[in-house]
Design an enzyme around this catalytic site. Structure first.
Site, PDB file in Angstrom:
ATOM      1  N   GLY A  42      30.884  32.543  59.970  1.00  0.00           N
ATOM      2  CA  GLY A  42      30.217  33.665  60.626  1.00  0.00           C
ATOM      3  C   GLY A  42      29.882  34.739  59.617  1.00  0.00           C
ATOM      4  O   GLY A  42      29.810  35.936  59.942  1.00  0.00           O
ATOM      5  N   SER A  44      27.204  35.522  57.903  1.00  0.00           N
ATOM      6  CA  SER A  44      25.830  35.987  57.675  1.00  0.00           C
ATOM      7  C   SER A  44      25.518  37.315  58.353  1.00  0.00           C
ATOM      8  O   SER A  44      24.475  37.915  58.100  1.00  0.00           O
ATOM      9  CB  SER A  44      24.830  34.927  58.154  1.00  0.00           C
ATOM     10  OG  SER A  44      24.926  34.757  59.568  1.00  0.00           O
ATOM     11  N   SER A  45      26.411  37.790  59.231  1.00  0.00           N
ATOM     12  CA  SER A  45      26.151  39.048  59.931  1.00  0.00           C
ATOM     13  C   SER A  45      27.441  39.599  60.518  1.00  0.00           C
ATOM     14  O   SER A  45      28.479  38.925  60.516  1.00  0.00           O
ATOM     15  CB  SER A  45      25.117  38.850  61.055  1.00  0.00           C
ATOM     16  OG  SER A  45      25.625  37.975  62.054  1.00  0.00           O
ATOM     17  N   GLY A  46      27.368  40.817  61.026  1.00  0.00           N
ATOM     18  CA  GLY A  46      28.491  41.417  61.735  1.00  0.00           C
ATOM     19  C   GLY A  46      29.751  41.545  60.901  1.00  0.00           C
ATOM     20  O   GLY A  46      29.714  41.788  59.684  1.00  0.00           O
ATOM     21  N   ARG A  67      24.858  29.274  60.546  1.00  0.00           N
ATOM     22  CA  ARG A  67      23.808  28.283  60.830  1.00  0.00           C
ATOM     23  C   ARG A  67      22.432  28.718  60.322  1.00  0.00           C
ATOM     24  O   ARG A  67      21.653  27.912  59.862  1.00  0.00           O
ATOM     25  CB  ARG A  67      23.730  28.025  62.335  1.00  0.00           C
ATOM     26  CG  ARG A  67      25.010  27.447  62.921  1.00  0.00           C
ATOM     27  CD  ARG A  67      24.775  26.917  64.302  1.00  0.00           C
ATOM     28  NE  ARG A  67      26.006  26.543  64.991  1.00  0.00           N
ATOM     29  CZ  ARG A  67      26.075  25.779  66.059  1.00  0.00           C
ATOM     30  NH1 ARG A  67      24.962  25.289  66.590  1.00  0.00           N
ATOM     31  NH2 ARG A  67      27.231  25.491  66.626  1.00  0.00           N
ATOM     32  N   LYS A  71      19.254  34.191  57.405  1.00  0.00           N
ATOM     33  CA  LYS A  71      20.288  35.237  57.417  1.00  0.00           C
ATOM     34  C   LYS A  71      21.280  35.041  56.281  1.00  0.00           C
ATOM     35  O   LYS A  71      21.758  35.999  55.671  1.00  0.00           O
ATOM     36  CB  LYS A  71      21.017  35.245  58.758  1.00  0.00           C
ATOM     37  CG  LYS A  71      20.204  35.794  59.916  1.00  0.00           C
ATOM     38  CD  LYS A  71      21.050  35.835  61.189  1.00  0.00           C
ATOM     39  CE  LYS A  71      20.261  36.421  62.342  1.00  0.00           C
ATOM     40  NZ  LYS A  71      21.069  36.451  63.597  1.00  0.00           N
ATOM     41  N   TYR A 191      34.609  33.648  77.618  1.00  0.00           N
ATOM     42  CA  TYR A 191      34.933  34.215  76.302  1.00  0.00           C
ATOM     43  C   TYR A 191      36.439  34.386  76.093  1.00  0.00           C
ATOM     44  O   TYR A 191      37.012  33.881  75.128  1.00  0.00           O
ATOM     45  CB  TYR A 191      34.229  35.558  76.152  1.00  0.00           C
ATOM     46  CG  TYR A 191      34.423  36.239  74.822  1.00  0.00           C
ATOM     47  CD1 TYR A 191      33.784  35.774  73.674  1.00  0.00           C
ATOM     48  CD2 TYR A 191      35.228  37.377  74.704  1.00  0.00           C
ATOM     49  CE1 TYR A 191      33.950  36.400  72.446  1.00  0.00           C
ATOM     50  CE2 TYR A 191      35.390  38.015  73.487  1.00  0.00           C
ATOM     51  CZ  TYR A 191      34.755  37.530  72.365  1.00  0.00           C
ATOM     52  OH  TYR A 191      34.922  38.164  71.151  1.00  0.00           O
ATOM     53  N   LYS A 195      39.649  33.101  73.220  1.00  0.00           N
ATOM     54  CA  LYS A 195      40.318  34.106  72.395  1.00  0.00           C
ATOM     55  C   LYS A 195      41.827  34.109  72.646  1.00  0.00           C
ATOM     56  O   LYS A 195      42.619  34.327  71.728  1.00  0.00           O
ATOM     57  CB  LYS A 195      39.719  35.489  72.656  1.00  0.00           C
ATOM     58  CG  LYS A 195      38.267  35.625  72.211  1.00  0.00           C
ATOM     59  CD  LYS A 195      38.111  35.343  70.722  1.00  0.00           C
ATOM     60  CE  LYS A 195      36.702  35.601  70.226  1.00  0.00           C
ATOM     61  NZ  LYS A 195      36.556  35.345  68.781  1.00  0.00           N
ATOM     62  N   ILE A 224      32.673  45.623  68.483  1.00  0.00           N
ATOM     63  CA  ILE A 224      32.108  45.760  67.146  1.00  0.00           C
ATOM     64  C   ILE A 224      30.595  45.935  67.305  1.00  0.00           C
ATOM     65  O   ILE A 224      29.922  45.094  67.914  1.00  0.00           O
ATOM     66  CB  ILE A 224      32.389  44.520  66.275  1.00  0.00           C
ATOM     67  CG1 ILE A 224      33.896  44.244  66.209  1.00  0.00           C
ATOM     68  CG2 ILE A 224      31.818  44.722  64.872  1.00  0.00           C
ATOM     69  CD1 ILE A 224      34.243  42.950  65.488  1.00  0.00           C
TER      70      ILE A 224
END
Length: 338
Positions: A42, A44-46, A67, A71, A191, A195, A224
């Site tokens: 993960g 590529s961002s955030g 993916r 990005k 979700y 978690k 976030i």
């Protein structure tokens, strides 16, 4: 002559003082990521990109996985702007990590520039949220929810563990759960289960990986402010948005700093802000405490405040939303009652 309650209180202090002393005497040197190979899913961002950037600033070799190739390329450019020394190696890999095969391939590719040596630390930030009412879900959407929240990290951890154990690497595995891995509410049926499952996995591995000298950490950030958050808000139920309207979120850079600080100092459960500390201490079970003094304070606040907040704010809003929700269901053909 002291009362029985005084005697019991004195006895209760003995294990508490022992735990505090043990904590002090077992102080560990802070982990230094400099020239360690850090693998970030993960990335590529955030929060994933923010963590990768912070690791790069601290001198780590960084491999990011996601993916979207476009990005990833932009993310690599960001890493280059914070390069700490010319020895650092930055690479980006496009793989889907929600299967063991994809995770093995990603770690294998990331190991090639290091003569086949696997990464030293794995920061598993891959995941996504698509909120909605449970009555709207299907078998496919429930499975997709588990793939994006649980399997995207669990399979990476599985592949990482096998590589580290085979090569004798005493590294780190860092999961990224959510404050919704401590509690949940309306809208998060696809979700929160994943978690929560990540916490169960981390609790198991934190014990099991003592066999290999591998450290396990798990972070529980709240909201976030990232592209993923903007995307999930487009499909988020109105009632969920209403409940969250007073939520104080954080920028990815802030969350990344707290997570890395927690990892460097050896914390198992890493909560990001005050409300996160309250939920962590209120649901701690037998998990290691971060501060035997402050955790008591947070736990007391949670014991009193959390049930009140749930009853007076969350549950009250949900009940008030019933009429509007019935209309919503009728519009979609999910309810025929007038």
């Amino acid at each position: 002559m002291p009362s029985i309650w005084t005697s019991l209180a004195s006895l209760a202090l003995i294990p508490a003082l022992f735990l505090v002393a043990t904590r002090i005497l077992s102080f560990k040197t802070r982990w230094d990521p400099c020239l360690k190979h850090c693998f970030v899913t993960g990335g590529s961002s955030g929060a994933g990109l923010a963590l990768a950037t912070l690791l790069a600033q601290n001198g780590a070799h960084v491999s990011i996985v996601a993916r979207d190739k476009a990005k990833l390329q932009k993310a690599l450019e960001v890493l280059e702007t914070v390069r700490h020394n010319p020895q650092q190696i930055f690479r980006a890999y496009s793989f889907a990590v929600n299967t063991e095969q994809g995770s093995v391939a990603a770690i294998g590719a990331a190991s090639e520039p290091f003569d086949g040596h696997c990464p030293d630390a794995y920061f598993l930030c891959a995941g996504a949220s698509r909120p909605g009412f449970f009555v709207e879900q299907t078998e496919e959407s429930l499975k997709a929810g588990m793939e994006s929240t649980y399997y995207a990290q669990a399979f990476s951890a599985l592949a990482a563990t096998k590589a580290m154990v085979q090569q004798g690497v005493k590294g780190k595995v860092v999961f990224c759960s959510s404050i919704l891995g401590y509690f949940s509410m309306v809208g998060y049926s696809t979700y929160s289960p994943g978690k929560f499952a990540l916490r169960g996995l981390a609790e198991t591995l934190q014990s099991e990986f003592m066999l290999y000298g591998i450290d396990v950490h798990i972070a529980f950030p709240g909201t976030i402010y990232s592209p993923g958050y903007e995307e999930e808000n487009r499909c988020k139920p109105k009632i969920t948005l209403k409940i969250e309207e007073t939520d104080d979120g954080a920028q990815p850079e802030v969350v990344a700093k707290v997570i890395l600080d927690g990892v460097r100092s050896g914390k198992f459960h890493i909560s990001v802000d005050f409300i996160g500390h309250v939920f962590r201490t209120s649901t701690a079970g037998s998990s290691e405490r971060n501060s035997y003094l402050l955790d008591w304070v947070h736990a007391v606040v949670g014991y009193i405040g959390l049930p009140t907040w749930r009853k007076m704010w969350v549950d009250n809003l949900v009940v008030k939303h019933r009429d509007e929700h019935e209309g919503y269901l009728r519009e979609r053909g999910l309810c025929s009652v007038e």
